[in-house]
Scaffold this motif. Structure first.
Motif, PDB file in Angstrom:
ATOM      1  N   ALA A 103       4.728   8.404  -2.486  1.00  0.00           N
ATOM      2  CA  ALA A 103       3.548   8.373  -1.637  1.00  0.00           C
ATOM      3  C   ALA A 103       3.457   6.970  -1.045  1.00  0.00           C
ATOM      4  O   ALA A 103       4.110   6.042  -1.533  1.00  0.00           O
ATOM      5  CB  ALA A 103       2.299   8.696  -2.453  1.00  0.00           C
ATOM      6  N   PRO A 104       2.650   6.768   0.015  1.00  0.00           N
ATOM      7  CA  PRO A 104       2.467   5.401   0.512  1.00  0.00           C
ATOM      8  C   PRO A 104       1.973   4.490  -0.617  1.00  0.00           C
ATOM      9  O   PRO A 104       1.005   4.808  -1.303  1.00  0.00           O
ATOM     10  CB  PRO A 104       1.404   5.573   1.602  1.00  0.00           C
ATOM     11  CG  PRO A 104       1.593   6.975   2.075  1.00  0.00           C
ATOM     12  CD  PRO A 104       1.956   7.761   0.853  1.00  0.00           C
ATOM     13  N   GLY A 105       2.670   3.395  -0.832  1.00  0.00           N
ATOM     14  CA  GLY A 105       2.330   2.500  -1.940  1.00  0.00           C
ATOM     15  C   GLY A 105       2.882   2.946  -3.277  1.00  0.00           C
ATOM     16  O   GLY A 105       2.663   2.278  -4.298  1.00  0.00           O
ATOM     17  N   VAL A 160       9.560   0.331  -4.375  1.00  0.00           N
ATOM     18  CA  VAL A 160       8.168   0.406  -3.924  1.00  0.00           C
ATOM     19  C   VAL A 160       8.166   0.895  -2.483  1.00  0.00           C
ATOM     20  O   VAL A 160       8.895   0.358  -1.637  1.00  0.00           O
ATOM     21  CB  VAL A 160       7.463  -0.968  -3.997  1.00  0.00           C
ATOM     22  CG1 VAL A 160       5.992  -0.817  -3.571  1.00  0.00           C
ATOM     23  CG2 VAL A 160       7.564  -1.574  -5.379  1.00  0.00           C
ATOM     24  N   ASN A 161       7.363   1.916  -2.199  1.00  0.00           N
ATOM     25  CA  ASN A 161       7.209   2.385  -0.821  1.00  0.00           C
ATOM     26  C   ASN A 161       6.184   1.498  -0.129  1.00  0.00           C
ATOM     27  O   ASN A 161       4.978   1.634  -0.346  1.00  0.00           O
ATOM     28  CB  ASN A 161       6.757   3.845  -0.801  1.00  0.00           C
ATOM     29  CG  ASN A 161       6.617   4.389   0.618  1.00  0.00           C
ATOM     30  OD1 ASN A 161       6.988   3.724   1.589  1.00  0.00           O
ATOM     31  ND2 ASN A 161       6.082   5.591   0.743  1.00  0.00           N
ATOM     32  N   ILE A 162       6.652   0.560   0.697  1.00  0.00           N
ATOM     33  CA  ILE A 162       5.744  -0.375   1.365  1.00  0.00           C
ATOM     34  C   ILE A 162       5.324   0.137   2.735  1.00  0.00           C
ATOM     35  O   ILE A 162       4.594  -0.558   3.464  1.00  0.00           O
ATOM     36  CB  ILE A 162       6.385  -1.769   1.496  1.00  0.00           C
ATOM     37  CG1 ILE A 162       7.665  -1.710   2.325  1.00  0.00           C
ATOM     38  CG2 ILE A 162       6.673  -2.357   0.112  1.00  0.00           C
ATOM     39  CD1 ILE A 162       8.276  -3.084   2.583  1.00  0.00           C
ATOM     40  N   GLY A 163       5.770   1.344   3.084  1.00  0.00           N
ATOM     41  CA  GLY A 163       5.403   1.922   4.364  1.00  0.00           C
ATOM     42  C   GLY A 163       4.075   2.659   4.305  1.00  0.00           C
ATOM     43  O   GLY A 163       3.460   2.811   3.238  1.00  0.00           O
ATOM     44  N   LYS A 164       3.644   3.168   5.440  1.00  0.00           N
ATOM     45  CA  LYS A 164       2.377   3.884   5.540  1.00  0.00           C
ATOM     46  C   LYS A 164       2.558   5.392   5.506  1.00  0.00           C
ATOM     47  O   LYS A 164       1.583   6.140   5.634  1.00  0.00           O
ATOM     48  CB  LYS A 164       1.646   3.460   6.827  1.00  0.00           C
ATOM     49  CG  LYS A 164       1.254   1.991   6.845  1.00  0.00           C
ATOM     50  CD  LYS A 164       0.488   1.629   8.112  1.00  0.00           C
ATOM     51  CE  LYS A 164       0.092   0.157   8.100  1.00  0.00           C
ATOM     52  NZ  LYS A 164      -0.661  -0.225   9.337  1.00  0.00           N
TER      53      LYS A 164
END
Length: 217
Positions: A103-105, A160-164
């Protein structure tokens, strides 16, 4: 006679060479305690093999990696690890695969695979990923769709998913059962618990803080 002696010496040298180059097989589970009584033996290093004449195409295919996993959890991440346990055709081939959803974050927390090197391919999202070597050096990079990163055998790594937007990655392993040890769980969630005093000294924390962390796991 000389030719016979030479041939004998050659055979003995070849035999000695083959014995010297032998090695123990890599472990395919956490441990395999030896027993003399076969009646109590329940595990082998790997799986028993099906009679090859009974094998079918279904033994060599697996479906489901197109289905997203549920990331509605405190990490915002989830994965579907396909090992020999889910895909019997992988037995003895030394490979496994996993789908990872973010998920985002979302965070795939620091962990290791004790029996496998991992190759991670980013399909979707913007993923910050890295690993730490035995000198405590961090190797990290921001990855985009189409990028690949390798996590060497048994080294601590994370993503880490640093995207939106949601992220998706696919991981391959050079083991049919690479294993997963999440560091937070193996430190604060053991059964029975590790002595809080030992952890407090190791992490330079108050003992009560350690006990709170253990309670969470």
């Amino acid at each position: 006679m000389k030719s016979v002696n030479f041939l004998l010496a050659f055979v003995l040298l070849a035999l000695a060479s083959s014995l010297a180059s032998g090695y123990d097989p890599s472990p395919l589970q956490d441990f395999c305690v030896a027993v003399n009584d076969t009646k109590t033996a329940i595990f082998v290093n790997g799986k028993f093999c099906k009679d090859p004449t009974l094998a079918t195409p279904d033994d060599f295919t697996f479906s489901g990696l197109n289905i997203p996993t549920d990331t509605n959890n405190f990490l915002g991440e989830n994965s579907n690890l396909v090992t020999v346990d889910q895909f019997p055709g992988l037995n003895t081939l030394g490979i496994a695969i996993s789908r990872v959803d973010y998920a985002p974050g979302g965070v795939n927390p620091p962990h290791i695979h004790p029996r496998g090197t991992e190759l991670l391919l980013i399909q979707k999202g913007t993923i910050f990923a890295g690993f730490v070597d035995s000198n405590n050096t961090l190797f990290s990079k921001i990855l985009y769709p189409g990028d690949v990163i390798v996590f060497p055998l048994a080294m601590t790594h994370f993503q880490v998913n640093i995207g939106k937007t949601d992220g998706v990655a696919f991981a391959s392993f050079n083991s049919q059962n690479p294993g997963v040890i999440t560091l937070a769980n193996s430190t604060f969630g053991t059964n029975p618990p590790i002595d809080p005093y030992a952890l407090a000294r190791a992490f330079q924390l108050d003992v009560n803080v350690v006990k709170e962390l253990q309670a969470k796991f």
